[in-house]
Design an enzyme around this catalytic site. Structure first.
Site: not given
Length: 827
Positions: A496, A722
């Protein structure tokens, strides 16, 4: 490829076997097989049903008989033997011993020089480099890849035939008393002891014992070649007393060396090695700079001098040495293709191995082979390319492209769609690469044809961050789990979430090839993708959506049913679908034993079993539950209670249903810690990737790396990234790394919370992590732009990275985005 055939009477005597056959003299054996999945031609093939800790070859006799095999070596007169009246069975006490005995007999038929190589590292490289250096002068047989084990060595020696003038075999051991057996099979005339290291230390008392065991390969050689400066090796040779019976040919800096090394000068892309030999200064130059390559090259140098080659001949070959490709690479290609890159060498045996790997790939209907001329094969070209064409046809290859003047002369042998070109340049200029669409393409070429150019053209363009997946390590981990289980216990592999971020169909193909019983995905879309990629083994869907039941039935996916609502949705879908009565929908019933997530609670079971029993279009395939904390000993009592609850549920189901229902609850950790949880099937997830603390011996499968895009100096007081979250306290060299949160790099790892590794040294992440990149402090690290940056690997655990961001490895892996290129390695 064999010139001699063994009759049934021959084999009966050689193997000391009880032969069950109507007419032994009609048996003509020219090939042997130990892996039922690698059958090429049934005619003349003898199958050895080997029994190992991990598997039993007797299980595959029925299937091989259907495919045409009629000769088997077995270690039991099992009842099924009477079911095959036209087959011949050689019954022996031990099938591995019989395989080795046949190889010993076969070896005795040839009187050519045989070089035996052992050591902790470098065996394969020394073998392959000797082949590169000598193949222009002699016809050589050598071990394929790293066939150096108790099984690999007999298979290597079996290749010997009358055309060969020299044999080179490597031998490896993992525990005491193995080398004596390999010595009796190889019987080397010349020995090469590469070095001694830490590999397999756990099975020996100390390094001295391991070195002594390896020396058993050389007890009957004429001459042993080794580095006299290696104290452990030289000391063990002296203590062993082996020098009373054999000669040595030593190299090193020691004054007594036959080849005395006086200088090693490394430049940017090459190394010059200077030595004194027979009172003369000689030298070689190799196109490598690492210490291991220097050592391996000198082993080859000394061996060739011993064999009588002139240094000018050796020097010319050394300058052209090629890297030894130790693994196949599986990559995403253009136009939805998959590329298997084995473009480093080309001979018949390695081509057959590469075709086996191609055969495992089912993601595309069409399979294409691009093959260059095979160099220095020792066969005449007519026989060689006839064998190649037959092999390609038997493997069901759809399209074939031959490159080279030699293979082009035999184009008529290839009956499938095929094209031929005299050179790689000719192919690139005259073939439309747009014709490669939705195909699996094997590139297999001699290095002189530069197939890496084709790989670059065909490879999907992606940015420089790469997730590497070691398929061999994955299989070894699967086998480690198998050793914990009873033979009848089934295995469900969890694929999965894009196989925890590692790639769905690539991993599923390998698991299917290695006989897992079930796959499990989270959503129907994942299962449909696997079906379209040719994965045909059972698949359980753990979170079936309301609108997906129709497609699940159409693609034979088996839904998890965890509530009466999901059961009602399935029932409504069945009513709308005209299902044959003999093909009910298989379901997996989820029972909540303590997770308090999905699942039926105990009070639901009496009503549930009656409802399921009354619907002939529903077939209960399995009943299972989910353990809460099987890896934490603090909750062992709770885990035991969960197991007991599922066993009580089992009793309720078995009262109502006549067929065998699979019950399962064990995950990776429980397989190791709770044997009573194994039941009928176990589920392995993150453990396949070596990421469980409860199973010592598991291998690391994954590594994530990127590159340094730019290096710059940030002045004191300047900020990086940033929000100015990192301010330089002094002039600082920083690096910009091409991985960001869009690739799966968690933002929580920024601002000094984690380290990446450059040239083996830690580099702290500074500032905020950006979408496509992050920045690191390069203080104290000698780095260059385009250098590799390791995010996690075998040496730098993903667990440490997860701890740095207060999460778990599951989250790190599942967040790695699909834009990150996956490369799958197969050694």
């Amino acid at each position: 490829m064999k010139y001699n055939a063994y009759t049934g009477s021959d084999l009966k005597e050689i193997l000391n076997a009880n032969l069950l056959s109507h007419d032994p003299d009609t048996i003509k054996i020219t090939d042997i097989l130990i892996d039922s999945r690698r059958l090429i031609s049934a005619e003349g093939t003898l199958f050895f049903a080997l029994k190992t800790r991990k598997n039993d070859g007797h299980k595959y006799i029925v299937d091989l008989y259907r495919k045409g095999i009629r000769s088997f070596v077995v270690c039991t007169e099992a009842e099924f033997i009477s079911s095959f009246p036209d087959a011949s069975f050689f019954v022996v006490e031990n099938t591995l011993d019989a395989l080795q005995q046949l190889a010993k007999y076969h070896r005795k038929k040839f009187n050519i020089p045989v070089i035996g190589i052992t050591g902790s590292n470098g065996k394969t490289v020394v073998k392959e480099w000797l082949y590169q250096l000598i193949c222009g002068d002699k016809r050589i047989v050598r071990s394929p890849k790293s066939y150096n084990s108790q099984i690999g060595v007999p298979l290597s020696v079996w290749q010997m035939d009358e055309t060969h003038e020299l044999a080179i075999f490597e031998a490896g051991i993992s525990e005491p008393e193995e080398m004596q057996k390999l010595q009796s099979i190889i019987v080397p005339d010349i020995g090469i002891f590469t070095n001694i290291g830490q590999a397999h230390d756990e099975n020996f008392i100390n390094t001295a014992q391991k070195t002594g065991e390896k020396l058993n390969l050389f007890k009957k050689v004429n001459t042993l070649i080794y580095n006299i400066d290696h104290k452990d090796v030289h000391g063990a040779i002296i203590r062993s007393g082996i020098l009373e019976n054999i000669e040595t040919y030593c190299w090193g800096q020691n004054e007594t060396s036959d080849l005395r090394i006086t200088g090693v000068d490394t430049k940017e892309n090459s190394t010059r090695i200077v030595a004194s030999y027979n009172n003369t200064v000689i030298d070689i130059v190799i196109p490598f700079v690492d210490d291991a390559s220097v050592e391996n090259a000198i082993h080859c140098w000394a061996t060739m001098l011993y064999l009588g080659y002139e240094n000018d001949y050796i020097k010319n070959g050394m300058a052209g040495l090629l890297p030894v490709a130790m693994r196949l690479e599986l990559k995403e290609g253009v136009n939805n293709c998959t590329i298997i890159n084995d473009a480093y060498n080309s001979d018949f045996n390695s081509f057959a191995i590469a075709l086996d790997f191609l055969d495992q790939q089912n993601q595309h209907r069409e399979k294409v082979v691009v093959l260059s001329d095979i160099m220095q094969s020792g066969q005449n070209s007519i026989d060689l390319y006839t064998d190649i064409a037959n092999l390609v046809a038997k493997k069901g290859i759809n399209k074939f492209i031959g490159i080279g003047t030699s293979i082009s002369k035999h184009a008529e042998n290839f009956e499938m769609d095929s094209w031929f070109f005299n050179s790689t340049d000719d192919f690139i200029k005259n073939f439309s690469f747009a014709n490669f669409v939705n195909q699996t393409i094997l590139l297999k070429g001699a290095r002189t044809f530069e197939f890496e150019r084709l790989s670059r053209i065909l490879q999907q363009k992606a940015h420089e961050t790469v997730l590497e997946v070691n398929l061999n390590a994955l299989v070894e981990n699967l086998n480690e789990f198998k050793l914990k289980l009873k033979p009848a216990t089934k295995i469900m592999a969890m694929v999965k979430a894009f196989s925890y971020g590692t790639g769905s169909f690539e991993i599923a193909n390998v698991l299917k090839f290695h006989n897992v019983d079930y796959l499990a995905v989270a959503y129907a879309d994942e299962g449909i993708e696997l079906r379209k990629a040719g994965i045909n083994i059972p698949i359980m869907v753990m979170s079936p959506e309301e609108q997906a039941f129709d497609t699940m039935i159409r693609h034979q996916l088996e839904p998890e049913i965890f509530s009466f609502r999901t059961l009602e949705l399935l029932e409504e879908t069945i009513k709308r679908t005209a299902l044959p009565q003999n093909k009910p929908v298989k379901i997996h019933v989820k029972v909540d034993t303590g997770m308090n997530r999905l699942g039926f609670v105990p009070a639901d079971i009496p009503v549930l079993v009656k409802r399921l029993k009354s619907n002939r279009f529903i077939y209960v395939q399995s009943v299972f539950s989910h353990l809460v904390s099987s890896d934490n000993s603090s909750f062992d009592e709770f885990t035991d209670e969960q197991i007991s609850k599922l066993n009580r549920t089992r009793t309720q189901f078995e009262e109502y249903f006549d067929h065998d229902i699979i019950f399962h609850i064990a995950n990776s950790a429980a397989i190791a810690r709770f044997p009573q949880s194994h039941m009928d099937m176990v589920r392995i997830g993150i453990g396949l990737y070596g990421l469980t603390d409860n199973m010592p011996g598991l291998k690391s499968v994954l590594s994530l790396r990127s590159i340094l895009s730019q290096i710059k100096v940030v002045k004191k007081g300047q900020s990086v990234g940033y929000n100015r979250s990192w301010i330089a306290k002094k002039d600082t060299i920083i690096g910009v790394v091409s991985i960001g949160y869009a690739d799966g790099m968690l933002r929580a790892l920024g601002n000094g919370n984690a380290r990446l590794f450059i040239d083996g040294k830690p580099a702290k992440i500074i500032g905020d992590i950006c979408m496509d990149m992050c920045m690191v402090d390069l203080t104290g690290i000698e780095a260059k732009e385009n250098d590799d940056v390791i995010i996690f690997s075998n040496s730098h655990s993903i667990k440490e990275l997860a701890q740095s961001s207060d999460t778990i490895p599951y989250e790190i892996l599942s967040r790695i985005s699909r834009r990150v290129k996956r490369i799958y390695f197969h050694d």
